[in-house]
Design an enzyme around this catalytic site. Structure first.
Site, short mmCIF file in Angstrom:
data_model
loop_
_atom_site.label_atom_id
_atom_site.label_comp_id
_atom_site.label_asym_id
_atom_site.label_seq_id
_atom_site.Cartn_x
_atom_site.Cartn_y
_atom_site.Cartn_z
N LYS A 1 0.84 -0.98 -0.17
CA LYS A 1 -0.17 0.02 0.08
C LYS A 1 0.83 1.18 -0.03
O LYS A 1 0.33 2.11 -0.39
CB LYS A 1 -0.97 0.06 1.36
CG LYS A 1 -2.11 -0.94 0.91
CD LYS A 1 -3.22 -0.79 2.17
CE LYS A 1 -4.57 -1.44 1.69
NZ LYS A 1 -4.16 -2.85 2.18
N GLU B 1 -9.93 7.19 3.57
CA GLU B 1 -10.97 6.24 4.13
C GLU B 1 -10.07 4.94 4.42
O GLU B 1 -9.26 4.67 3.98
CB GLU B 1 -12.04 5.69 3.40
CG GLU B 1 -11.74 4.72 2.13
CD GLU B 1 -10.81 5.26 1.08
OE1 GLU B 1 -10.66 6.24 0.93
OE2 GLU B 1 -10.12 4.16 0.72
N SER C 1 1.59 -9.83 -0.92
CA SER C 1 1.31 -8.39 -0.94
C SER C 1 1.88 -7.63 0.31
O SER C 1 2.03 -6.68 0.52
CB SER C 1 -0.05 -8.01 -1.11
OG SER C 1 -0.91 -8.92 -0.39
C1 LIG Z 1 -5.26 -4.04 1.46
C2 LIG Z 1 -4.40 -5.22 1.31
C3 LIG Z 1 -4.59 -6.02 0.28
C4 LIG Z 1 -5.94 -5.67 -0.37
O1 LIG Z 1 -5.85 -4.58 -1.40
P1 LIG Z 1 -5.86 -4.38 -3.06
O2 LIG Z 1 -5.87 -3.31 -3.10
O3 LIG Z 1 -6.53 -5.65 -3.37
O4 LIG Z 1 -4.36 -5.01 -3.33
C5 LIG Z 1 -3.92 -7.12 -0.15
N1 LIG Z 1 -2.80 -7.47 0.80
C6 LIG Z 1 -2.44 -6.64 1.76
C7 LIG Z 1 -1.24 -7.06 2.64
C8 LIG Z 1 -3.04 -5.51 2.10
O5 LIG Z 1 -2.74 -4.83 3.07
#
Ligand SMILES: *Cc1c(COP(=O)(O)O)cnc(C)c1O
Length: 398
Positions: A92, A114, A381
């Protein structure tokens, strides 16, 4: 496929996307679009962004060969893109640093955002702290209780968390409130949206700030394997980490792209967050896309064990990529995600976020039936340290 020609069609991806917003927000939206289109081609802006991504976020993130997982599954060769190693622990921050630098160029003094689980709020508060913006984060009262640690982190970083008492007191209500607040304050305020969702031009802005994940992956796999991967897998909440890693591979049809949604307790229940696999087309957050809604069009509350996938919509580009069959969207239950979380942790010494565990779970399902020379890249992610309590609670209830 040239996704950029969406600019010429008023921000639509096929029939999806668009700007379903109050007339009073139109000038603010045009201002952002113009500023972004200038910035993306500006040397100085790109230089600043590259500097902060390297020196503050810690990019490039490694592409790691998961040797033991590969051996155990006896199928495809698995690589992990390590977005969990970024500052603040997830992808993010790539986006919030980009949008904050854009806000700086636009001479705004305040950021608003948000947040649901609080991850995007923390990433925005972090960018606000390093660049000296004041920062207000809108968060449902219910979410503030559930995500107390992140509320504390935001305060510590100097942001203010504004409780939203309307509706179900969760993410969708916080989005409405942030949008309302922005109408009144857009002269000095920049609205930082957290996923590849929302009205045009946000889905494009977020994609462009996240596509560094895919660009690095492409270069890294060419260095390691001298060819492109066969399959790229990412979890999909709003869709930003997925569109980020997919984008550079979209023009190459031989690379299979798989987005993994959260099936919660199962697609046959009402307790899931799979907007594409289990939703219908409607309008949410200023954009036409697949979303979870009741028979008469009310937005449903999404459920997933991972707070970050708990969003009742999906970015409009994903809806389009689904209809075009360029990306395959599948889903993974809470139980499968927790099992994958435990397995990757034990076998590779990497604790993935519960969100990312959905992508890992699908990989664990798919890899054994694929040949040894099939290369899969999974986007990790984020890191799972934040999820200890959720996982322990889930295991103790079982
Ligand atoms: C917020 C988040 C997501 C989901 O958000 P996307 O916009 O779909 O990427 C996925 N993985 C992590 C670690 C997150 O913090």
């Amino acid at each position: 496929m040239n996704t950029d020609n969406t600019n010429k069609f008023n921000g639509r991806f096929g029939k999806y996307g668009g700007q379903y917003i109050a007339e009073t927000l139109m000038p603010a939206m045009s201002e952002i679009e113009t500023a972004f289109n200038t910035a993306r081609n500006n040397r100085e802006f790109q230089k600043d962004l590259t500097f902060y991504l390297k020196e503050f976020v810690g990019r490039p993130s490694p592409l790691f060969y998961a040797e033991r997982l590969t051996e155990q599954l006896q199928g495809a060769k698995i690589y992990l893109k390590r977005e969990d190693l970024n500052h603040t622990g997830a992808h993010k921050i790539n986006n919030t640093m980009g949008q904050a630098l854009l806000a700086q160029r636009m001479k705004k003094s305040r950021l608003i955002a948000e947040t649901g689980a609080g991850q995007h709020g923390v990433a925005t508060a972090t960018a606000a702290a390093i660049f000296g913006f004041s920062c207000d984060v809108y968060m449902g009262e219910e979410d503030m209780k559930r995500q107390e640690e992140n509320v504390k982190r935001m305060y510590m970083l100097g942001a203010k968390v504004i409780p939203v008492h309307s509706g179900t007191k969760t993410l969708k209500d916080a989005m409405n409130e942030a949008m309302r607040e922005w109408i009144a304050t857009s002269d000095d305020t920049f609205y930082v949206i957290g996923s590849a969702a929302g009205p045009h031009p946000y889905p494009i802005i977020v994609r462009e700030f996240q596509k560094i994940i895919g660009e690095e992956t492409k270069q890294q796999i060419l260095e390691k394997e001298n060819r492109l991967p066969d399959t790229v897998i990412a979890c999909v909440g709003g869709g930003s980490n997925a569109i980020g890693i997919f984008t550079p591979f979209i023009p190459t049809d031989s690379v299979k792209l798989i987005g993994v949604e959260a099936a919660g307790f199962g697609l046959n229940t009402s307790q899931h967050a799979a907007s594409i696999s289990g939703g219908k087309v409607g309008i949410l957050h200023g954009s036409k896309t697949y979303l979870l809604q009741t028979e008469d069009g009310q937005i449903c509350n999404a459920h997933s064990i991972s707070a970050g996938l708990d969003y009742p919509g999906v970015g409009p580009e994903h809806s389009w990529l689904h209809d075009k069959h360029r990306v395959q969207y599948v889903s993974v239950t809470d139980e499968e995600a927790v099992n994958a979380f435990l397995e990757l942790t034990r076998i590779q010494g990497i604790i993935p976020a519960l969100e990312s565990s959905h992508a890992v779970a699908h990989t664990i399902k798919a890899a054994p039936s694929l040949p040894n020379n099939h290369i899969i890249v999974v986007n990790v992610s984020g890191r799972g340290d934040k999820d200890m309590q959720s996982v322990n609670q889930y295991l103790s209830e079982k």
